[in-house]
Motif scaffolding. Structure first.
Motif, PDB file in Angstrom:
ATOM      1  N   VAL A  65       0.884  -1.167  -0.081  1.00  0.00           N
ATOM      2  CA  VAL A  65      -0.078   0.037  -0.126  1.00  0.00           C
ATOM      3  C   VAL A  65       0.795   1.399  -0.062  1.00  0.00           C
ATOM      4  O   VAL A  65       0.672   2.212  -0.872  1.00  0.00           O
ATOM      5  N   ILE A  66       1.737   1.190   0.666  1.00  0.00           N
ATOM      6  CA  ILE A  66       2.745   2.609   0.952  1.00  0.00           C
ATOM      7  C   ILE A  66       3.685   2.868  -0.080  1.00  0.00           C
ATOM      8  O   ILE A  66       4.181   3.940  -0.171  1.00  0.00           O
ATOM      9  N   THR A  67       4.165   1.857  -0.839  1.00  0.00           N
ATOM     10  CA  THR A  67       5.065   1.850  -1.939  1.00  0.00           C
ATOM     11  C   THR A  67       4.486   2.838  -3.187  1.00  0.00           C
ATOM     12  O   THR A  67       3.222   2.516  -3.544  1.00  0.00           O
ATOM     13  N   ARG A 124      -0.659   3.234   8.958  1.00  0.00           N
ATOM     14  CA  ARG A 124      -0.561   4.662   9.359  1.00  0.00           C
ATOM     15  C   ARG A 124       1.083   4.627  10.022  1.00  0.00           C
ATOM     16  O   ARG A 124       1.766   5.553   9.631  1.00  0.00           O
ATOM     17  N   GLY A 125       1.253   3.638  10.709  1.00  0.00           N
ATOM     18  CA  GLY A 125       2.718   3.430  11.515  1.00  0.00           C
ATOM     19  C   GLY A 125       3.463   3.325  10.351  1.00  0.00           C
ATOM     20  O   GLY A 125       4.807   3.982  10.524  1.00  0.00           O
ATOM     21  N   ALA A 126       3.332   2.088   9.388  1.00  0.00           N
ATOM     22  CA  ALA A 126       4.340   2.030   8.313  1.00  0.00           C
ATOM     23  C   ALA A 126       4.711   3.253   7.404  1.00  0.00           C
ATOM     24  O   ALA A 126       5.655   3.735   6.763  1.00  0.00           O
ATOM     25  N   ALA A 127       3.353   4.033   7.124  1.00  0.00           N
ATOM     26  CA  ALA A 127       3.277   5.316   6.407  1.00  0.00           C
ATOM     27  C   ALA A 127       4.328   6.360   6.998  1.00  0.00           C
ATOM     28  O   ALA A 127       4.941   7.143   6.334  1.00  0.00           O
ATOM     29  N   PHE A 128       4.129   6.342   8.360  1.00  0.00           N
ATOM     30  CA  PHE A 128       4.883   7.570   8.869  1.00  0.00           C
ATOM     31  C   PHE A 128       6.386   7.355   8.808  1.00  0.00           C
ATOM     32  O   PHE A 128       7.088   8.409   8.305  1.00  0.00           O
ATOM     33  N   GLY A 129       6.943   6.190   8.768  1.00  0.00           N
ATOM     34  CA  GLY A 129       8.241   5.924   8.533  1.00  0.00           C
ATOM     35  C   GLY A 129       8.701   6.254   7.244  1.00  0.00           C
ATOM     36  O   GLY A 129       9.800   6.830   6.982  1.00  0.00           O
ATOM     37  N   ARG A 136      13.005  13.672   4.665  1.00  0.00           N
ATOM     38  CA  ARG A 136      14.522  13.706   4.820  1.00  0.00           C
ATOM     39  C   ARG A 136      15.143  14.023   3.334  1.00  0.00           C
ATOM     40  O   ARG A 136      16.013  14.651   2.933  1.00  0.00           O
ATOM     41  N   ILE A 137      14.903  13.043   2.416  1.00  0.00           N
ATOM     42  CA  ILE A 137      15.214  13.089   0.943  1.00  0.00           C
ATOM     43  C   ILE A 137      15.069  14.628   0.374  1.00  0.00           C
ATOM     44  O   ILE A 137      15.836  15.549  -0.289  1.00  0.00           O
TER      45      ILE A 137
END
Length: 198
Positions: A65-67, A124-129, A136-137
């Motif tokens: 989902v988050i990729t 939500r947790g994975a997406a935050f990371g 940062r990039i």
């Protein structure tokens, strides 16, 4: 030499298509069965690939989902904006460059991913990371464009503010399918133009 380049190009194209197909099937299954009720094996079966192939492209279920394949395109567009632009102008232009090329079905898929991320705690947790890594990039690119160190306070502050704006617009978009995301993001980011670091 040309044959080798063609072969590499075709191989990369095939990988991109496989990755996109896997993610498309995953989103469909998550929509139909629910995120928690869908297994990676079911995604692999739907995409007609081995489950090891799914993990080659998406190391975790959350990554399905988050990729976001648009991130590298955004970084490249941001890097290549004209040097005379302010940081905010460059962000706005890069955002328009990338999101403006999305077909309606691609935007619908991106919105579906945003809705899933906001509604499933594990996502939500994975997406935050992922969000922090992306921030940062982008901060490093903006610092480089401005000729400043990556830990420069003005650059970090602007980057944080821009990402706050973008997150707010993504939440609005998840809640309102009729929102024109490209226009909303451009308008919201324009509010940061008053004091951008150069």
């Amino acid at each position: 030499m040309m044959a080798a380049k063609r072969s590499t190009g075709l191989r990369e194209l095939k990988k991109a298509r496989t990755r996109a197909a896997i993610q498309k099937h995953a989103l469909r299954l998550f929509r139909e069965r629910g995120y928690e009720a869908t297994t990676v094996e079911q995604v692999a079966q739907a995409a007609e690939v081995a489950h090891t192939t799914v993990f080659r492209y998406f190391p975790t279920k959350e990554d399905l989902v988050i990729t976001d394949e648009a991130d590298p395109l955004f970084y490249e567009s941001l890097r290549t904006q004209p040097a005379g632009m302010t940081s905010v102008e460059a962000l706005r232009a890069a955002m328009r460059d990338v999101l403006g090329t999305f077909a309606p079905d691609e935007l619908a898929e991106a919105r579906e991913r945003a809705v899933l991320i906001l509604s499933v705690p594990a996502l939500r947790g994975a997406a935050f990371g992922s969000f922090v890594d992306t921030m940062r990039i982008v901060g490093a690119i903006l610092a480089e464009r401005a000729g400043r160190p990556s830990d420069d306070t003005a650059v970090r502050t602007l980057t944080g503010a821009a990402f706050g704006v973008m997150l707010d617009q993504m939440i609005r978009w998840a809640e309102d399918p009729d929102l024109n995301l490209v226009e909303a993001l451009d308008t919201a980011l324009a509010t940061l133009e008053k004091s951008p670091p150069r």
